[in-house]
Design a protein around this motif. Structure first.
Motif, PDB file in Angstrom:
ATOM      1  N   VAL A 121      81.801   0.949  45.230  1.00  0.00           N
ATOM      2  CA  VAL A 121      82.619   0.085  44.275  1.00  0.00           C
ATOM      3  C   VAL A 121      82.070  -1.266  44.148  1.00  0.00           C
ATOM      4  O   VAL A 121      81.634  -1.887  45.309  1.00  0.00           O
ATOM      5  CB  VAL A 121      84.227   0.252  44.868  1.00  0.00           C
ATOM      6  N   TYR A 122      82.070  -1.761  42.919  1.00  0.00           N
ATOM      7  CA  TYR A 122      81.797  -3.391  42.708  1.00  0.00           C
ATOM      8  C   TYR A 122      83.288  -4.036  42.554  1.00  0.00           C
ATOM      9  O   TYR A 122      84.113  -3.508  41.793  1.00  0.00           O
ATOM     10  CB  TYR A 122      80.972  -3.421  41.540  1.00  0.00           C
ATOM     11  N   ILE A 123      83.611  -5.286  43.112  1.00  0.00           N
ATOM     12  CA  ILE A 123      84.654  -5.944  42.719  1.00  0.00           C
ATOM     13  C   ILE A 123      84.170  -7.237  42.314  1.00  0.00           C
ATOM     14  O   ILE A 123      83.565  -7.983  42.741  1.00  0.00           O
ATOM     15  CB  ILE A 123      85.484  -6.436  44.131  1.00  0.00           C
ATOM     16  N   LEU A 124      85.041  -7.489  41.092  1.00  0.00           N
ATOM     17  CA  LEU A 124      84.505  -8.631  40.328  1.00  0.00           C
ATOM     18  C   LEU A 124      85.861  -9.316  39.859  1.00  0.00           C
ATOM     19  O   LEU A 124      86.682  -8.708  39.437  1.00  0.00           O
ATOM     20  CB  LEU A 124      83.946  -8.198  38.819  1.00  0.00           C
ATOM     21  N   GLY A 125      86.008 -10.526  39.832  1.00  0.00           N
ATOM     22  CA  GLY A 125      87.240 -11.117  39.746  1.00  0.00           C
ATOM     23  C   GLY A 125      87.059 -12.664  39.425  1.00  0.00           C
ATOM     24  O   GLY A 125      86.138 -13.116  39.258  1.00  0.00           O
ATOM     25  N   GLN A 126      88.218 -13.191  38.700  1.00  0.00           N
ATOM     26  CA  GLN A 126      88.363 -14.730  38.319  1.00  0.00           C
ATOM     27  C   GLN A 126      88.280 -15.643  39.716  1.00  0.00           C
ATOM     28  O   GLN A 126      89.286 -15.249  40.528  1.00  0.00           O
ATOM     29  CB  GLN A 126      89.442 -14.961  37.374  1.00  0.00           C
ATOM     30  N   ASN A 127      87.819 -16.524  39.695  1.00  0.00           N
ATOM     31  CA  ASN A 127      87.718 -17.445  41.165  1.00  0.00           C
ATOM     32  C   ASN A 127      89.084 -18.456  41.006  1.00  0.00           C
ATOM     33  O   ASN A 127      88.921 -19.309  40.885  1.00  0.00           O
ATOM     34  CB  ASN A 127      86.326 -18.065  40.932  1.00  0.00           C
ATOM     35  N   TYR A 128      90.083 -17.776  41.359  1.00  0.00           N
ATOM     36  CA  TYR A 128      91.171 -18.440  41.724  1.00  0.00           C
ATOM     37  C   TYR A 128      92.359 -17.343  42.224  1.00  0.00           C
ATOM     38  O   TYR A 128      91.812 -16.362  42.790  1.00  0.00           O
ATOM     39  CB  TYR A 128      92.022 -19.033  40.504  1.00  0.00           C
ATOM     40  N   SER A 129      93.397 -18.100  42.786  1.00  0.00           N
ATOM     41  CA  SER A 129      94.400 -17.189  43.614  1.00  0.00           C
ATOM     42  C   SER A 129      94.184 -15.772  43.528  1.00  0.00           C
ATOM     43  O   SER A 129      94.151 -14.727  44.385  1.00  0.00           O
ATOM     44  CB  SER A 129      95.640 -17.846  43.885  1.00  0.00           C
ATOM     45  N   HIS A 130      94.758 -15.393  42.121  1.00  0.00           N
ATOM     46  CA  HIS A 130      94.683 -13.962  41.756  1.00  0.00           C
ATOM     47  C   HIS A 130      93.420 -13.112  42.025  1.00  0.00           C
ATOM     48  O   HIS A 130      93.524 -12.174  42.691  1.00  0.00           O
ATOM     49  CB  HIS A 130      94.883 -13.886  40.201  1.00  0.00           C
ATOM     50  N   GLY A 131      92.290 -13.637  41.500  1.00  0.00           N
ATOM     51  CA  GLY A 131      91.088 -12.760  41.681  1.00  0.00           C
ATOM     52  C   GLY A 131      90.821 -12.580  43.296  1.00  0.00           C
ATOM     53  O   GLY A 131      90.206 -11.430  43.796  1.00  0.00           O
ATOM     54  N   VAL A 132      91.106 -13.770  43.959  1.00  0.00           N
ATOM     55  CA  VAL A 132      90.574 -13.380  45.515  1.00  0.00           C
ATOM     56  C   VAL A 132      91.486 -12.587  45.869  1.00  0.00           C
ATOM     57  O   VAL A 132      91.084 -11.835  46.967  1.00  0.00           O
ATOM     58  CB  VAL A 132      90.835 -15.021  46.020  1.00  0.00           C
ATOM     59  N   GLN A 133      92.856 -12.683  45.654  1.00  0.00           N
ATOM     60  CA  GLN A 133      93.737 -11.705  46.433  1.00  0.00           C
ATOM     61  C   GLN A 133      93.392 -10.034  46.089  1.00  0.00           C
ATOM     62  O   GLN A 133      93.512  -9.345  46.713  1.00  0.00           O
ATOM     63  CB  GLN A 133      95.191 -12.053  45.735  1.00  0.00           C
ATOM     64  N   VAL A 134      92.927  -9.938  44.779  1.00  0.00           N
ATOM     65  CA  VAL A 134      92.541  -8.444  43.864  1.00  0.00           C
ATOM     66  C   VAL A 134      91.450  -8.123  44.932  1.00  0.00           C
ATOM     67  O   VAL A 134      91.449  -6.945  45.656  1.00  0.00           O
ATOM     68  CB  VAL A 134      92.148  -8.582  42.669  1.00  0.00           C
ATOM     69  N   ALA A 135      90.613  -9.080  45.317  1.00  0.00           N
ATOM     70  CA  ALA A 135      89.357  -8.593  46.324  1.00  0.00           C
ATOM     71  C   ALA A 135      89.595  -8.414  47.656  1.00  0.00           C
ATOM     72  O   ALA A 135      89.377  -6.979  48.251  1.00  0.00           O
ATOM     73  CB  ALA A 135      88.254  -9.770  46.067  1.00  0.00           C
ATOM     74  N   LYS A 136      90.514  -9.088  48.077  1.00  0.00           N
ATOM     75  CA  LYS A 136      91.049  -8.923  49.425  1.00  0.00           C
ATOM     76  C   LYS A 136      91.789  -7.754  49.748  1.00  0.00           C
ATOM     77  O   LYS A 136      91.459  -6.769  50.497  1.00  0.00           O
ATOM     78  CB  LYS A 136      92.045 -10.081  49.888  1.00  0.00           C
ATOM     79  N   TYR A 137      92.846  -7.390  48.908  1.00  0.00           N
ATOM     80  CA  TYR A 137      93.436  -6.042  48.894  1.00  0.00           C
ATOM     81  C   TYR A 137      92.712  -4.892  48.652  1.00  0.00           C
ATOM     82  O   TYR A 137      92.993  -3.826  49.112  1.00  0.00           O
ATOM     83  CB  TYR A 137      94.894  -6.153  48.213  1.00  0.00           C
ATOM     84  N   ALA A 138      91.920  -4.874  47.786  1.00  0.00           N
ATOM     85  CA  ALA A 138      91.062  -3.911  47.060  1.00  0.00           C
ATOM     86  C   ALA A 138      90.173  -3.334  48.390  1.00  0.00           C
ATOM     87  O   ALA A 138      90.191  -2.027  48.909  1.00  0.00           O
ATOM     88  CB  ALA A 138      89.997  -4.204  46.218  1.00  0.00           C
ATOM     89  N   LYS A 139      89.623  -4.344  49.564  1.00  0.00           N
ATOM     90  CA  LYS A 139      88.775  -4.137  50.508  1.00  0.00           C
ATOM     91  C   LYS A 139      89.875  -3.527  51.657  1.00  0.00           C
ATOM     92  O   LYS A 139      89.296  -2.472  52.227  1.00  0.00           O
ATOM     93  CB  LYS A 139      88.037  -5.230  50.963  1.00  0.00           C
ATOM     94  N   GLU A 140      91.215  -4.136  51.650  1.00  0.00           N
ATOM     95  CA  GLU A 140      91.998  -3.702  52.851  1.00  0.00           C
ATOM     96  C   GLU A 140      92.330  -2.143  52.615  1.00  0.00           C
ATOM     97  O   GLU A 140      92.196  -1.488  53.507  1.00  0.00           O
ATOM     98  CB  GLU A 140      93.195  -4.635  52.887  1.00  0.00           C
ATOM     99  N   THR A 141      92.988  -1.976  51.277  1.00  0.00           N
ATOM    100  CA  THR A 141      93.439  -0.751  51.097  1.00  0.00           C
ATOM    101  C   THR A 141      92.522   0.448  51.247  1.00  0.00           C
ATOM    102  O   THR A 141      92.659   1.554  51.388  1.00  0.00           O
ATOM    103  CB  THR A 141      94.280  -0.575  49.826  1.00  0.00           C
ATOM    104  N   LEU A 142      91.276   0.290  50.381  1.00  0.00           N
ATOM    105  CA  LEU A 142      90.030   1.029  50.453  1.00  0.00           C
ATOM    106  C   LEU A 142      89.734   1.498  51.746  1.00  0.00           C
ATOM    107  O   LEU A 142      89.529   2.647  52.234  1.00  0.00           O
ATOM    108  CB  LEU A 142      88.912   0.674  49.556  1.00  0.00           C
TER     109      LEU A 142
END
Lengths: 344, 411
Positions: B174-195
């Motif tokens: 899995v590759y995680i790509l996001g926008q560099n602000y609160s939302h993108g950072v949170q998506v990356a954090k929770y993706a890693k955590e739940t996976l």
């Protein structure tokens, strides 16, 4: 390997688009000494006029007509406004182009709306120009056009095959930029008009007394410069996105290109565009941060320092601001730019 | 004397209406602060139409309180600073209900400003109805009594998405790509955590953040994703950042799966086109083929505006607000806020509840996939001939995540 080639091509194509944009700006600056703040606005006008004309008569005629129209608008602007303020010196010239850039944004929003328009490239340019096939056994090969699906999916699951298509729009962009570079260079150095233009810059009185109309030469140069921006607009708008803030986003980068390359130097602008395009593209690929570099060379960092967001920030995250960093460095260490002749 | 006069007027008004529905016939002024221009303008403009459309539908007899809803739009250019100006303008215009959603960066600034405003101006409190900003902090460490969220937050959506990925055995890298602000950072954090919790065998082969609404050319990112050997991309990108990403993926020959939050949002269906069938997924509280009343509304919306309606929380806002106002017998934000806490309404996909502890709406979530529109799932966004077909529904309790909110309630 195919990652390297594709990234290089991506970087070069983006760099060449920047060159298309900055060549007009360089031309106008080197010939007339006017730093045209509205240059990116002519780029945007090119995209929008190209969009409208391509809907009326098709993309290919629009590639010729839109830059011509933008050039005429540029020449008219020079004739009616810029020439009037010319005698008051550089600052009024700069301010009037600055004002124009705001007017153009409002006009574009009035005419075409505030949202992005759908400017599609023609059928011929949709799809890949060529495909790089990296076969784990057979090695690297190049195919024109799209590669068949059978080739990209190896029958044997153990063999890894990666197909990397390169979009035709980007190939077209590179081609146009190179043709443009060649023709502008030939025109300036090998033609009679080029000689008059170059002479008019340094010795306007002498040229005038030989019977040439110097103000008209300036008008033509300004028109030609904006036409080049218009051409870049048609290509850039159809490849990326046509919307009202497109001028603002490229506006700052082209000034970086012009300053880094050396004010007024066409070859400098070419070099700087390619440099910035490639650097920005490759920077995305690197996940190095100050923290990871320190760890590699064996400098131990405390956990508090490692958690610092600045220390953790990777090169790929700062890729979009690298050109401005380059600008600052150039201004400090080589104010006249890479290939510039004037003192900064 | 002044107090007596006020009481007298109030009594007179009560007597005149003659019923207990003191609020009936009142106009509720609402202001929506959102981008209407720039790269993400199309999203805000489309959602603005949704508010005009449903304000009409839910006004008067359309809500149990019998009030009239009136929504005005102010452009904030996606900037927190501009949003604070917009908030001031809205309050000056007499609006007591503020709606916002696009951009958690804006939402965090607004929560802060509204907290301060309400503290300093008792009797003139405003409520903040958040329809789309999904940073979990808004209902955890930064939770506020004046803020109500109608979308499902990042942690809830990731909970549903990862539960779905448990059964997708072909996902390995899995590759995680996001926008560099609160939302993108949170998506990356929770993706890693739940996976890590549900699919520890999945490898995270790369992670990237890029500036919000700045990147025109995603080709370098696609080249990088391909080189990493990823078969799946998880992204919280929205608007042009998702459209251009998927456009670059199609041009660059990336054939992996995309797990997104916002595939159905303006512009993205067009850039997906006929490509991406069966490999672009979306997690959301609704999709394009909900059936029932929703289908009729969407057809009418398309007829009227030639646009697709996708922000279902618009409906939720009018539904819960109407119910709360009827319950509070008032349109006063302080009383309505008290009534909103813990309110349960029957919405387009079953019962939803505004959790009292953190003001986060508890609701079912759906995983849908991009595919050809057919008889069963006919709705085709942006006339692409494709649709988002539901593949899995998660009831409220699956995606419900715990909260650390310690809310200060007005005494």
């Amino acid at each position: 390997m195919e990652f390297l080639i594709i990234s290089l091509l991506n970087g070069l194509s983006y760099g060449l688009l920047l060159f298309m944009l900055s060549s007009g700006l360089t031309l106008i600056f080197s010939m007339m000494g006017v730093l045209n703040f509205a240059h990116a606005s002519f780029y945007m006008l090119g995209a929008y006029i190209g969009y409208s004309t391509s809907r009326l008569i098709g993309f290919w005629p629009a590639v010729f007509i839109a830059p011509l129209l933008v050039g005429v608008l540029g020449a008219l602007f020079e004739r009616t406004f810029l020439r009037k303020v010319h005698k008051y010196g550089h600052v009024p010239e700069l301010l009037i182009t600055f004002g124009l850039s705001y007017v153009v944004v409002e006009v574009v929003q009035l005419v075409w709306g505030r949202l992005a328009v759908e400017f599609r490239p023609p059928e011929l340019l949709q799809g890949p120009a060529f495909t790089l096939v990296n076969h784990a056994v057979n090695g690297l090969s190049v195919l024109w056009g799209a590669a068949p699906a059978s080739l990209c999916n190896a029958a044997d699951a153990a063999v890894r095959v990666v197909c990397s298509p390169f979009p035709a729009t980007r190939g077209f962009m590179m081609l146009i930029a190179l043709v443009m570079l060649l023709s502008v260079w030939l025109l300036l150095t090998r033609s009679r008009i080029g000689l008059v233009i170059q002479a008019a810059l340094t010795h306007p009185e002498a040229v005038e007394s030989l019977g040439h109309n110097v103000p008209r030469v300036f008008m033509l140069v300004f028109g030609a410069g904006t036409a080049l921006a218009g051409l870049a607009g048609v290509i850039g708008g159809s490849t990326f996105l046509t919307e009202p803030s497109m001028a603002a986003t490229v506006g700052s980068v082209i000034f970086v290109v012009v300053v880094v390359g050396g004010l007024g130097s066409l070859s400098g602008a070419f070099l700087a565009s390619l440099l910035i395009g490639v650097v920005q593209t490759f920077a995305v690929a690197f996940d190095y941060s100050i923290g990871s570099l320190a760890a590699q060379v064996g400098i131990p960092l405390g956990s508090a320092v490692q958690g610092n967001s600045l220390v953790k920030m990777t090169l790929s995250q700062v890729a979009p601001i690298l050109p401005y960093l380059l600008l600052v460095l150039i201004l400090i260490f080589r104010p006249k730019g890479l290939l510039g002749t004037r003192e900064g | 004397m002044k107090f007596a006069l006020k009481a007298l007027v109030a009594a007179a008004v009560l007597a005149a209406t003659g019923t207990s529905f003191a609020q009936k016939g009142e106009t509720v002024k609402m202001v929506r602060i959102d981008p209407l221009t720039g790269l993400l303008g199309p999203v805000g403009v489309s959602q603005g139409k949704g508010y005009q459309f449903f304000a009409e539908k839910f006004s008067g007899a359309g809500n149990p309180a019998g009030v009239k809803f009136e929504v005005t739009l102010i452009d904030n250019k996606l900037s927190p600073a501009e949003s604070l100006n917009a908030l001031k303008a809205a309050i000056d215009q007499g609006a007591r209900y503020i709606i916002q959603g696009n951009g958690s960066s804006v939402a965090l600034a607004l929560v802060d400003a509204i907290n301060k405003h309400n503290e300093r101006n008792p009797g003139k409190e405003v409520l903040y109805l958040n329809d789309a900003a999904v940073d979990p902090d808004l209902t955890n460490s930064k939770c506020s009594y004046w803020h109500f969220r109608f979308d499902a937050d990042t942690s809830m959506k990731m909970e549903a998405m990862s539960s779905f990925m448990v059964d997708q055995k072909d996902i390995k890298n899995v590759y995680i790509l996001g926008q560099n602000y609160s939302h993108g950072v949170q998506v990356a954090k929770y993706a890693k955590e739940t996976l890590a919790r549900k699919r520890p065998d999945i490898k995270i082969v790369g992670e990237d953040l890029h500036p919000l609404a700045q990147v025109r050319d995603f080709a370098p990112y696609i080249a990088k994703i391909k080189a990493s050997g990823a078969d799946t991309v998880i992204t919280g990108n929205w608007g042009s950042d998702l459209s251009l990403l998927i456009k670059a993926a199609n041009e660059g020959g990336f054939n992996g799966k995309f797990f997104t939050y916002y595939a159905g949002v303006t512009g993205t269906p067009s850039s997906l086109g006929q490509n991406g069938a069966g490999r672009v997924y979306q997690v959301a509280y609704s999709h394009y083929n909900m059936g029932g009343q929703m289908d009729k509304w969407m057809a009418e919306f398309k007829q009227k505006y030639n646009d697709d309606f996708y922000t279902g929380s618009t409906i939720r806002i009018f539904e819960t607000l109407g119910a709360a106002m009827a319950q509070a017998k008032s349109t006063d934000p302080v009383k309505v806020a008290a009534a909103l806490e813990g309110i349960k309404v029957k919405s387009f996909n079953g019962e939803v509840e505004m959790r009292k502890a953190d003001h986060q709406l508890q609701q079912p979530l759906y995983i849908s996939v991009w595919q050809k529109a057919d008889k069963k799932y006919p709705y085709s966004p942006e006339n692409t001939g494709m649709t988002l077909a539901p593949v899995k529904e998660f009831p409220n309790y699956v995606s419900s995540t715990p909260t650390s909110c310690q809310m200060k309630r007005p005494s």
